[in-house]
Every structure is written in structure tokens, then in C-alpha cells.
Scaffold this active site. Sequence first.
Site, PDB file in Angstrom:
ATOM      1  N   THR A 193      57.480  27.610  35.491  1.00 44.80           N
ATOM      2  CA  THR A 193      57.737  26.932  34.223  1.00 44.80           C
ATOM      3  C   THR A 193      56.488  26.129  33.868  1.00 44.80           C
ATOM      4  O   THR A 193      55.805  25.635  34.765  1.00 44.80           O
ATOM      5  CB  THR A 193      58.945  25.998  34.423  1.00 44.80           C
ATOM      6  N   ASP A 224      67.368  23.130  32.414  1.00 41.64           N
ATOM      7  CA  ASP A 224      67.036  21.795  31.889  1.00 41.64           C
ATOM      8  C   ASP A 224      65.905  21.801  30.863  1.00 41.64           C
ATOM      9  O   ASP A 224      65.765  20.859  30.085  1.00 41.64           O
ATOM     10  CB  ASP A 224      66.605  20.885  33.052  1.00 41.64           C
ATOM     11  N   THR A 244      60.139  20.494  36.228  1.00 44.79           N
ATOM     12  CA  THR A 244      60.299  21.885  36.662  1.00 44.79           C
ATOM     13  C   THR A 244      61.086  21.886  37.959  1.00 44.79           C
ATOM     14  O   THR A 244      60.960  20.969  38.766  1.00 44.79           O
ATOM     15  CB  THR A 244      58.924  22.561  36.865  1.00 44.79           C
ATOM     16  N   HIS A 246      64.995  23.164  39.990  1.00 39.93           N
ATOM     17  CA  HIS A 246      66.370  23.668  39.901  1.00 39.93           C
ATOM     18  C   HIS A 246      67.107  22.926  38.773  1.00 39.93           C
ATOM     19  O   HIS A 246      67.626  21.831  38.951  1.00 39.93           O
ATOM     20  CB  HIS A 246      67.054  23.458  41.257  1.00 39.93           C
ATOM     21  N   GLY A 247      67.110  23.571  37.609  1.00 35.03           N
ATOM     22  CA  GLY A 247      67.510  22.919  36.365  1.00 35.03           C
ATOM     23  C   GLY A 247      68.862  22.245  36.367  1.00 35.03           C
ATOM     24  O   GLY A 247      69.047  21.202  35.721  1.00 35.03           O
TER      25      GLY A 247
HETATM   26  N1  ASP Z   1      63.759  24.252  35.424  1.00 32.01           N
HETATM   27  C1  ASP Z   1      63.797  25.649  35.073  1.00 32.01           C
HETATM   28  C2  ASP Z   1      65.233  26.053  34.883  1.00 32.01           C
HETATM   29  O1  ASP Z   1      66.074  25.632  35.635  1.00 32.01           O
HETATM   30  C3  ASP Z   1      63.177  26.548  36.094  1.00 32.01           C
HETATM   31  C4  ASP Z   1      61.863  26.100  36.690  1.00 32.01           C
HETATM   32  O2  ASP Z   1      61.365  25.032  36.369  1.00 32.01           O
HETATM   33  O3  ASP Z   1      61.321  26.845  37.498  1.00 32.01           O
HETATM   34  O4  ASP Z   1      65.486  26.847  34.009  1.00 32.01           O
END
Ligand code: ASP
Length: 330
Positions: A193, A224, A244, A246-247
Site C-alpha cells: 500500500t 482502512d 498500512t 491489517h486494515g
Molecule cells: N491496509 C490495507 C488494507 O487493509 C492493506 C495494506 O496496507 O497492506 O486494505
Amino acid sequence: MKGSHLLTCLALILSSWASAQQYSIIIHGGAGNGLKPENYTEVQKAAFHAGLNRALAVGDSALNAGTAGPEVVSLVLQVLENDTLFNAGRGAVLTYEGKASMDASIMDGASGEAGAVAGISCIKNPITAALAVLRYSDHVLLSGSGADDFAQLHGGICVDPNYFLINSNLKVLRKIRGDQGALDSLIDHKMGTVGCVVRDREGNIAAGTSTGGLMAKKYGRIGDSPIIGAGTYADNASVGVSCTGHGEYFIRNVIAYQLAARYLYLKEGGQEAADYMIHDLLSGQKAFGGLIGIDAKGEFFYAFNTVGMLRGFKREGEAAQTYIFDLQER
Ligand code: ASP
């Protein structure tokens, strides 16, 4: 009379000099436990650094030219969205069905205005869609084909869906579909991300985030990144933040806003608040990720509880610095 006028002029010039500060920019290209030095060749590491440096250079010249913060954030993130190394735009990970479904958001810390899109599938640069919502819509968050349509009305480029089907992502998706991997392993398949926070010479802060989300996501899952207060937040009086990781945990804990609130109400520094959010709160929940930001005093901060986080920063007139792992092992 003439003398006092001259003095007033001088005082005005001096005070505007003092209030003009160095602009600054900080970016991330995702955090992950797969980002181990031994997993990458020197050539791959150099490509990450080059991608981050290209984005910082674009931000540097836009800030130098006096471009507004949200527009700078959009220009910087477009560079990373066009780079297949990152999980955003062209390199966006794919849904279980094999399509790109992208999320992005942007916030202006001077006005408090924000724009975001979720689950878009044809706009080449999702961050431009988020910026269009900020600039031209009465709403904050648009989704799906409606968001794609709105972005096109405001200059967004719609590309063929094949544009997003890059081989490296297709290969990982096929592997996951074959072995039905658990969510934990999916999270590490491709982070990347992208996020950016800038602060201009007047102290205006803007922040933005863009992502393909999680590889092989199903049922229209949204993370997120397009949620203001969770993945992105900006307020001139406190901080600009892009997250960035685990959203789901970033949404539940309203990470970006909670960091701003700690700065504002607990009078913590940006770095102190960032460390708390990542190393106390998220680590305590066994959740992984990272964030970057700039506080109202112009100080950079970042934190991550993964093995690595792609990141870089630059202050006006100073050299850019980019990192993948820790400060020793760049
Ligand atoms: N935060 C992003 C999501 O959960 C994924 C990531 O940052 O890798 O969609």
C-alpha cells in the site's frame, strides 16, 4: 514617519521569513513481515529505493513550486501507483475473482476536507479519484462503479481491466486459490500500500493513501485505506498520517485519528503517539502494520511492528532518505 514605515516593512518581511518554514514530505510503500533482507536481491532492493526516490523527487518539485498539499499528495502517489512494485494502481493485488478493486483517500489538514473511493476498478490512478471527491463532491466517500463514473467526469482515466493484471500478482493469486491459504498468510503475500504526507512552507498538512487492499479478498471487502480517521487523517493543528497493514485493526482502533487525538489532547509528540499506536495498541492485539506522518511542528514520525516498511522522507533543501528494513540495514 518615513523611518517608522520602513521599520514596519522590515518587521513584516522578517516575520514572514520566520513563519515560512522548510516544506517536508514523507512516504511509505507498505509494511510486511516478508520484507526481510534475505528475501530480496540487491537489484530488487535498488528498485524499491529508486521507486521511493522518484516519488520523493516529484513531491519535492511540486512543493517547491507552491502546489497545494492535496495535489502534491496525489502527484506523489501516482508515481507509486504506476510502479508495479507497489500494491496500488497498476500493481494492485487482485480479488479472489481476479480483478483489481482499489481504495484510496486524501485529506486536507488546512480545510478539514476529505475525499475517498472504495472498490473502484477502472481508474488508472485511484488517488486522482479520491482527490476529485475532495475537490468536486459534497460527499466524502464514493464506492464501486459510481465512484469510477464520478472520477471520469472529473478527468480520471479509465483503463482496460487487463492493465491491472500483472504476472506477479496473477501467480500469487493462483497459488492462494489452489491452497486456500488462511487469512494470516494472505496478509503477507503482498503488502505495498502507498501513502504520503506533506507539510508546505505555511505549515499546511495533507495526507493520502492508496491500495489494492488484501490479495484474494472476497465479498467486496474494504480495508482502512479509504476510511478517514482509520487509514488516513490530516489536521494542521495535530498531524497528518497514512497507515498500512491489517486494515480491520486499523478501522476498529481508528488508528490515524487516535494518533492525532493523542497529539492534541495528551500533548504527546508525533513519534511518541505513533509508537504507542503501533507498539502498544496494535502489537497488544497481535495486529501488524505501520504508519508515517508529520506533526504540526514539522517533525517526521513513523513506526512499524513488521520486519520492514518501505519508506522515505525529505525536507526542503536536504537529501532524500529511503529505507526498507531498519536504519542500519537500509
Ligand atoms: N491496509 C490495507 C488494507 O487493509 C492493506 C495494506 O496496507 O497492506 O486494505
